[in-house]
Design an enzyme around this catalytic site. Structure first.
Site, short mmCIF file in Angstrom:
data_model
loop_
_atom_site.label_atom_id
_atom_site.label_comp_id
_atom_site.label_asym_id
_atom_site.label_seq_id
_atom_site.Cartn_x
_atom_site.Cartn_y
_atom_site.Cartn_z
N LYS A 66 0.79 -1.01 0.17
CA LYS A 66 -0.09 0.06 -0.04
C LYS A 66 1.07 1.17 -0.07
O LYS A 66 0.49 2.04 -0.89
CB LYS A 66 -1.07 0.22 1.18
CG LYS A 66 -1.95 -1.19 1.29
CD LYS A 66 -2.74 -1.25 2.28
CE LYS A 66 -2.04 -1.17 3.93
NZ LYS A 66 -1.54 -2.46 3.59
N THR A 67 1.98 1.54 0.96
CA THR A 67 2.72 2.36 0.83
C THR A 67 3.58 2.48 -0.23
O THR A 67 3.67 3.66 -0.89
CB THR A 67 3.63 2.34 2.12
OG1 THR A 67 2.92 2.16 3.54
CG2 THR A 67 4.57 3.46 2.12
N ASP A 75 -1.79 7.23 5.87
CA ASP A 75 -1.58 5.78 6.22
C ASP A 75 -2.68 5.41 7.48
O ASP A 75 -2.93 6.36 8.14
CB ASP A 75 -0.12 5.53 6.63
CG ASP A 75 0.03 3.99 6.40
OD1 ASP A 75 -0.81 3.12 6.08
OD2 ASP A 75 1.22 3.56 6.65
N THR A 125 -5.65 -1.33 6.71
CA THR A 125 -5.42 -2.69 6.75
C THR A 125 -7.11 -3.32 7.15
O THR A 125 -7.23 -4.35 7.30
CB THR A 125 -4.40 -3.12 7.86
OG1 THR A 125 -4.89 -2.41 8.93
CG2 THR A 125 -3.28 -3.02 7.47
N ARG A 127 6.65 -8.13 1.70
CA ARG A 127 7.71 -7.61 2.85
C ARG A 127 8.23 -8.80 3.38
O ARG A 127 9.28 -8.85 3.82
CB ARG A 127 6.87 -6.81 3.87
CG ARG A 127 7.66 -6.42 5.06
CD ARG A 127 6.99 -5.72 6.19
NE ARG A 127 6.77 -4.44 5.62
CZ ARG A 127 5.65 -4.03 5.87
NH1 ARG A 127 4.55 -4.43 6.60
NH2 ARG A 127 5.41 -2.48 5.34
N1 LIG Z 1 3.96 -5.50 -5.96
C1 LIG Z 1 5.34 -5.31 -5.44
N2 LIG Z 1 6.52 -5.56 -6.04
C2 LIG Z 1 7.62 -5.72 -5.31
N3 LIG Z 1 7.99 -5.45 -4.17
C3 LIG Z 1 6.77 -5.09 -3.30
C4 LIG Z 1 5.65 -5.06 -4.00
N4 LIG Z 1 4.62 -4.83 -2.63
C5 LIG Z 1 5.25 -4.50 -1.79
N5 LIG Z 1 6.64 -4.78 -1.87
C6 LIG Z 1 7.55 -4.81 -1.14
O1 LIG Z 1 7.23 -5.07 0.11
C7 LIG Z 1 7.62 -3.88 1.17
C8 LIG Z 1 6.50 -3.40 1.78
O2 LIG Z 1 5.55 -3.00 1.06
P1 LIG Z 1 4.59 -1.74 1.59
O3 LIG Z 1 5.57 -1.02 2.68
O4 LIG Z 1 4.13 -0.87 0.50
O5 LIG Z 1 3.38 -2.48 2.38
P2 LIG Z 1 2.07 -1.81 3.25
O6 LIG Z 1 1.03 -2.52 2.39
O7 LIG Z 1 2.25 -0.24 3.09
O8 LIG Z 1 2.38 -2.42 4.58
P3 LIG Z 1 1.72 -1.71 6.11
O9 LIG Z 1 0.35 -1.96 5.97
O10 LIG Z 1 2.52 -2.45 7.02
O11 LIG Z 1 2.10 -0.18 5.84
C9 LIG Z 1 8.42 -2.89 0.42
O12 LIG Z 1 9.57 -2.55 0.85
C10 LIG Z 1 8.44 -3.19 -0.99
O13 LIG Z 1 9.46 -3.31 -1.54
MG LIG Z 2 2.29 0.97 4.51
#
Ligand SMILES: Nc1ncnc2c1ncn2[C@@H]1O[C@H](COP(=O)(O)OP(=O)(O)OP(=O)(O)O)[C@@H](O)[C@H]1O
Ligand SMILES: [Mg+2]
Length: 359
Positions: free
Chosen positions: A79-80, A124, A173, A232
């Protein structure tokens, strides 16, 4: 600002527990380095990617600011990352904050009023915003306007403040916790799914390349298969396996090396870690597979109720190893099989069916 600076918001604790021997600082720095920078680099999530691509392309063609976007999905699914990609694709700066950081409407007013035209505001954990801030956000999203309240009591006056058009990207989430008026104000909602093993394998290969780690296809598959559908976790396991490969072998990640390393870190073939296995083991060995109450189960493994409920259980349920029933937690036959145990009443292998008819 630096797009990879994540210090402005707190990452969700649940996602940060796996292989918790690693310092968070290093973690965040590496995570930032591994983030895909545009939609083309973003692996998987075909549907969300395609839909988002249309939304952004159309906005760019109109020379307009993109519609507000809501991204929902489990921790670590991207998401981030996607929010930063949205800003990059729009060629716009991004401001990062989070629901818990905005406790007063005034906090939000300060942020909103300093936005520039077209800027992306990433909020977020948007479900954790306070109610007054939420109400201010409704108006800001719809009319690009906020009422700033000056003074207190009967003498207080509302001064309307025009805002430049901006794009709100909300991440959550827990989409179910968002009040409908807020949810409805997003022009596009992307629901992020867990990743298929083949997609995670691509994530692992991509990260290995960026980290300059030699990895064989089977090694990547081994890591992907234990990553709970979550990039992640895949990235984190890759780094631990890399360490092992450097210290114990020639640095190349083969299937055997990956399997050995993940055994050291107590991540089993299905991706269960120490806590997951502790919960399952207690459920099976102490409570005969249940049903048992959540609190009792939590005490049995020496963890907080919330930790068991929010950290271990979602994955166990998703894997079909545990069921939540009105009478308590129950292990499924797959759970007994996974831990190599025999459910009571079925006798030891080879004991036959005699138990059913004895007496
Ligand atoms: N589609 C993708 N392709 C490649 N790498 C990804 C992908 N999605 C996420 N990642 C990797 O996974 C890690 C976590 O992603 P991210 O921080 O965006 O998750 P999030 O959904 O924001 O999690 P949270 O809910 O904990 O904030 C990032 O460092 C990124 O490198
Ligand atoms: Mg995030």
């Amino acid at each position: 600002m630096n797009w990879d600076d994540e210090s402005a918001y707190a990452p969700s604790p649940a996602a940060d527990r796996l292989v918790d021997t690693v310092a968070d600082g290093e973690d965040q720095a590496v995570e930032a380095a591994l983030r895909p920078k545009d939609l083309g680099e973003f692996v998987g999530q075909e549907r969300v990617r395609e839909q988002l691509d249309l939304v952004l392309k159309a906005a760019r063609a109109r020379g307009a600011t993109a519609d507000h976007v809501l991204l929902s999905g489990a921790p670590g699914l991207g998401k981030t990352t996607l929010s930063m990609i949205i800003a990059a694709e729009m060629g716009a700066p991004i401001r990062i904050t989070s629901g818990p950081a905005i406790q007063h409407a005034g906090d939000l007013a300060a942020i909103l009023s300093s936005l520039t035209e077209g800027e992306v505001l990433f909020l977020d954990e948007i479900h954790r915003m306070s109610r007054p801030a939420e109400e201010m956000l409704y108006m800001a999203m719809e009319d690009f306007r906020v009422d700033v309240i000056v003074g207190k009591g009967p003498g207080a006056t509302a001064i309307p403040l025009e805002l430049p058009p901006f794009t709100l990207v909300g991440a959550t989430t827990r989409a179910g916790l968002l009040p409908p008026p807020l949810r409805d104000r997003f022009g596009f909602t992307g629901h992020m799914e867990f990743y298929a093993p083949a997609e995670l394998q691509r994530v692992v290969h991509r990260s290995a390349r960026l980290l300059d780690v030699a990895i064989e296809a089977e090694g990547a598959a081994e890591i992907a298969g234990r990553s709970r559908g979550t990039p992640r976790i895949a990235n984190r396991l890759l780094r631990r396996v890399r360490d092992y490969a450097q210290v114990k072998a020639d640095g190349v990640i083969t299937r055997e090396i990956a399997a050995q390393a993940l055994q050291v870190y107590e991540v089993d073939a299905r991706g269960l870690d120490r806590l997951d296995r502790a919960v399952l083991t207690a459920l099976l060995k102490l409570f005969g597979g249940g049903p048992v109450g959540l609190s009792t189960l939590a005490v049995a493994v020496g963890e907080e109720r919330e930790t068991v409920e929010e950290v271990a259980e979602p994955f166990l349920v998703r894997e079909g190893l545990l069921a939540r029933t009105p009478r308590g937690r129950v292990a499924t036959p797959a759970a007994w099989a996974h831990l190599g145990l025999v459910p009571p009443g079925q006798g030891a292998p080879g004991a036959g069916q005699g138990g059913l008819f004895a007496e």
